[in-house]
Design a protein around this motif. Structure first.
Motif, PDB file in Angstrom:
ATOM      1  N   TRP A 192     198.687  87.452 -11.240  1.00  0.00           N
ATOM      2  CA  TRP A 192     199.747  86.915 -12.091  1.00  0.00           C
ATOM      3  C   TRP A 192     199.527  85.445 -12.442  1.00  0.00           C
ATOM      4  O   TRP A 192     199.940  84.983 -13.515  1.00  0.00           O
ATOM      5  N   LEU A 193     198.855  84.694 -11.574  1.00  0.00           N
ATOM      6  CA  LEU A 193     198.603  83.274 -11.844  1.00  0.00           C
ATOM      7  C   LEU A 193     197.244  83.031 -12.493  1.00  0.00           C
ATOM      8  O   LEU A 193     196.903  81.887 -12.792  1.00  0.00           O
ATOM      9  N   ASP A 194     196.494  84.082 -12.734  1.00  0.00           N
ATOM     10  CA  ASP A 194     195.215  83.957 -13.432  1.00  0.00           C
ATOM     11  C   ASP A 194     195.482  83.567 -14.894  1.00  0.00           C
ATOM     12  O   ASP A 194     196.266  84.227 -15.577  1.00  0.00           O
ATOM     13  N   PRO A 195     194.860  82.498 -15.395  1.00  0.00           N
ATOM     14  CA  PRO A 195     195.071  82.121 -16.804  1.00  0.00           C
ATOM     15  C   PRO A 195     194.810  83.262 -17.775  1.00  0.00           C
ATOM     16  O   PRO A 195     195.462  83.351 -18.827  1.00  0.00           O
ATOM     17  N   GLU A 196     193.864  84.156 -17.447  1.00  0.00           N
ATOM     18  CA  GLU A 196     193.586  85.289 -18.322  1.00  0.00           C
ATOM     19  C   GLU A 196     194.784  86.228 -18.432  1.00  0.00           C
ATOM     20  O   GLU A 196     194.961  86.899 -19.451  1.00  0.00           O
ATOM     21  N   PHE A 197     195.595  86.265 -17.390  1.00  0.00           N
ATOM     22  CA  PHE A 197     196.726  87.181 -17.384  1.00  0.00           C
ATOM     23  C   PHE A 197     197.847  86.724 -18.317  1.00  0.00           C
ATOM     24  O   PHE A 197     198.713  87.518 -18.683  1.00  0.00           O
ATOM     25  N   ARG A 198     197.832  85.472 -18.727  1.00  0.00           N
ATOM     26  CA  ARG A 198     198.872  84.990 -19.641  1.00  0.00           C
ATOM     27  C   ARG A 198     198.861  85.762 -20.956  1.00  0.00           C
ATOM     28  O   ARG A 198     199.888  85.845 -21.636  1.00  0.00           O
ATOM     29  N   ARG A 199     197.729  86.351 -21.306  1.00  0.00           N
ATOM     30  CA  ARG A 199     197.635  87.116 -22.553  1.00  0.00           C
ATOM     31  C   ARG A 199     197.922  88.608 -22.356  1.00  0.00           C
ATOM     32  O   ARG A 199     197.884  89.382 -23.321  1.00  0.00           O
ATOM     33  N   TRP A 200     198.209  88.995 -21.104  1.00  0.00           N
ATOM     34  CA  TRP A 200     198.474  90.408 -20.828  1.00  0.00           C
ATOM     35  C   TRP A 200     199.723  90.866 -21.570  1.00  0.00           C
ATOM     36  O   TRP A 200     200.743  90.180 -21.614  1.00  0.00           O
ATOM     37  N   SER A 201     199.648  92.043 -22.165  1.00  0.00           N
ATOM     38  CA  SER A 201     200.789  92.635 -22.846  1.00  0.00           C
ATOM     39  C   SER A 201     200.580  94.137 -22.948  1.00  0.00           C
ATOM     40  O   SER A 201     199.465  94.599 -23.202  1.00  0.00           O
ATOM     41  N   ILE A 220     206.575  82.833  -9.891  1.00  0.00           N
ATOM     42  CA  ILE A 220     205.514  83.349  -9.033  1.00  0.00           C
ATOM     43  C   ILE A 220     204.741  82.206  -8.388  1.00  0.00           C
ATOM     44  O   ILE A 220     204.342  82.285  -7.219  1.00  0.00           O
ATOM     45  N   ALA A 221     204.540  81.115  -9.106  1.00  0.00           N
ATOM     46  CA  ALA A 221     203.902  79.933  -8.519  1.00  0.00           C
ATOM     47  C   ALA A 221     204.769  79.351  -7.403  1.00  0.00           C
ATOM     48  O   ALA A 221     204.254  78.932  -6.355  1.00  0.00           O
ATOM     49  N   GLN A 222     206.077  79.348  -7.594  1.00  0.00           N
ATOM     50  CA  GLN A 222     206.980  78.865  -6.550  1.00  0.00           C
ATOM     51  C   GLN A 222     206.951  79.775  -5.334  1.00  0.00           C
ATOM     52  O   GLN A 222     207.001  79.309  -4.185  1.00  0.00           O
ATOM     53  N   THR A 223     206.842  81.074  -5.574  1.00  0.00           N
ATOM     54  CA  THR A 223     206.770  82.019  -4.468  1.00  0.00           C
ATOM     55  C   THR A 223     205.503  81.798  -3.642  1.00  0.00           C
ATOM     56  O   THR A 223     205.516  81.912  -2.410  1.00  0.00           O
ATOM     57  N   LYS A 224     204.401  81.451  -4.303  1.00  0.00           N
ATOM     58  CA  LYS A 224     203.170  81.146  -3.564  1.00  0.00           C
ATOM     59  C   LYS A 224     203.381  79.949  -2.645  1.00  0.00           C
ATOM     60  O   LYS A 224     202.943  79.958  -1.481  1.00  0.00           O
ATOM     61  N   GLN A 225     204.039  78.929  -3.137  1.00  0.00           N
ATOM     62  CA  GLN A 225     204.301  77.754  -2.306  1.00  0.00           C
ATOM     63  C   GLN A 225     205.160  78.130  -1.098  1.00  0.00           C
ATOM     64  O   GLN A 225     204.901  77.686   0.032  1.00  0.00           O
ATOM     65  N   GLY A 239     196.911  89.777  -3.704  1.00  0.00           N
ATOM     66  CA  GLY A 239     196.550  90.700  -4.767  1.00  0.00           C
ATOM     67  C   GLY A 239     197.483  90.532  -5.957  1.00  0.00           C
ATOM     68  O   GLY A 239     197.047  90.429  -7.112  1.00  0.00           O
ATOM     69  N   TRP A 240     198.783  90.480  -5.662  1.00  0.00           N
ATOM     70  CA  TRP A 240     199.805  90.311  -6.705  1.00  0.00           C
ATOM     71  C   TRP A 240     199.806  88.882  -7.259  1.00  0.00           C
ATOM     72  O   TRP A 240     199.763  88.681  -8.475  1.00  0.00           O
TER      73      TRP A 240
END
Length: 286
Positions: free
Chosen positions: A207-216, A173-178, A202-203
């Protein structure tokens, strides 16, 4: 009862689209949702064929599905409902400064999809015969809907689902932003969204928000009772087999299909194998 949905004159991205007006709730303001019925080839032997609801990926829309929902509905003998979620296609765009919360997928399953079904007068009897078919973020929404409303569907099919965040997902997703900011990707996506930055950021931002790394949503899957088919490609650069294997661990009756020579989009990468798998699964549970 007359539907509360209103037809629209030939919009730019999807000439056959109509629009449903959803009232404001605690989780969102008033929304205008682009939708389309796919029913021209529904089973002529059935007066009231089941509905298949299609939930698109994180950068998707009605137009980006192309003709796959039509093809699958013909195969299944179902009517199809495709729609663009808020922020996508011709639906209400995301305000420029709005950032979606970490639980944005739960809100889509809990609030938006049921409200759209209400607006289109899809009653409980129809929902109990309804199949929910999702891809990527849409697959996560399908899983959440099946868990939150276990008696309001016949079954679910999820393609390349996300139930927790993997490093491979964040990296891609980070690559897609670039690519979005340095190549013609933005122009290509603009063909499918009235406000392409609304759809992309929006998407991408959540997804790149550090808080989202804990999403499950792993712990949320246990209530799923209806038939569940989970499909993953071996060459997916947005997720691994750990996603569907985790689903199987939480929902023991789930059936898995793992496709060779298939990336993140089975309906584009391996449509014949995908359609065969879905048709066989639905036939076994109807």
């Amino acid at each position: 009862m007359q539907s509360r949905a209103t037809a629209a004159a030939a919009p730019r991205a999807s000439a056959a689209s109509s629009f449903a007006e959803l009232p404001a709730t605690a989780s969102h303001g008033p929304l205008r949702i682009e939708y389309r019925w796919v029913d021209e080839h529904a089973n002529a032997q059935a007066d009231d064929p089941p509905i298949a609801v299609f939930l698109h990926e994180g950068l998707g829309s009605i137009a980006m599905w192309r003709d796959w929902p039509q093809t699958l509905c013909e195969r299944l003998g179902m009517r199809g409902l495709v729609y663009s979620r808020p922020g996508y296609g011709l639906s209400t765009p995301r305000a420029p400064r709005d950032k979606w919360p970490v639980d944005f997928l739960t809100a889509q399953a809990r609030d938006i999809l049921p409200a759209l079904l209400d607006a289109l007068d899809v009653d409980l009897r129809q929902r109990q015969r309804m199949w929910v078919i999702g891809h990527s973020d849409g697959a996560s929404i399908a899983l959440l809907y099946a868990a939150l409303f276990p008696d309001a569907l016949a079954g679910a099919v999820v393609m390349a689902p996300h139930v927790f965040v993997e490093d491979i997902s964040v990296q891609s997703i980070a690559q897609t932003k670039q690519l979005y900011e340095t190549t013609d990707l933005r122009a290509k996506l603009a063909r499918y969204h009235a406000d392409v930055d609304s759809a992309f950021y929006g998407w991408n931002d959540v997804w790149l928000d550090p808080e989202f790394r804990r999403w499950s949503i792993v712990e949320a899957l246990a209530p799923i009772r209806r038939p569940l088919l989970a499909i993953q490609g071996h060459d997916d650069n947005y997720g691994t087999m750990a996603q569907v294997d985790t689903i199987a661990a939480q929902v023991p009756h789930a059936q898995l299909v793992k496709l060779d020579a298939c990336g993140h989009s089975p309906h584009r990468d391996a449509p014949a194998a995908l359609n065969d798998a879905i048709a066989a699964f639905v036939r076994a549970h109807r």
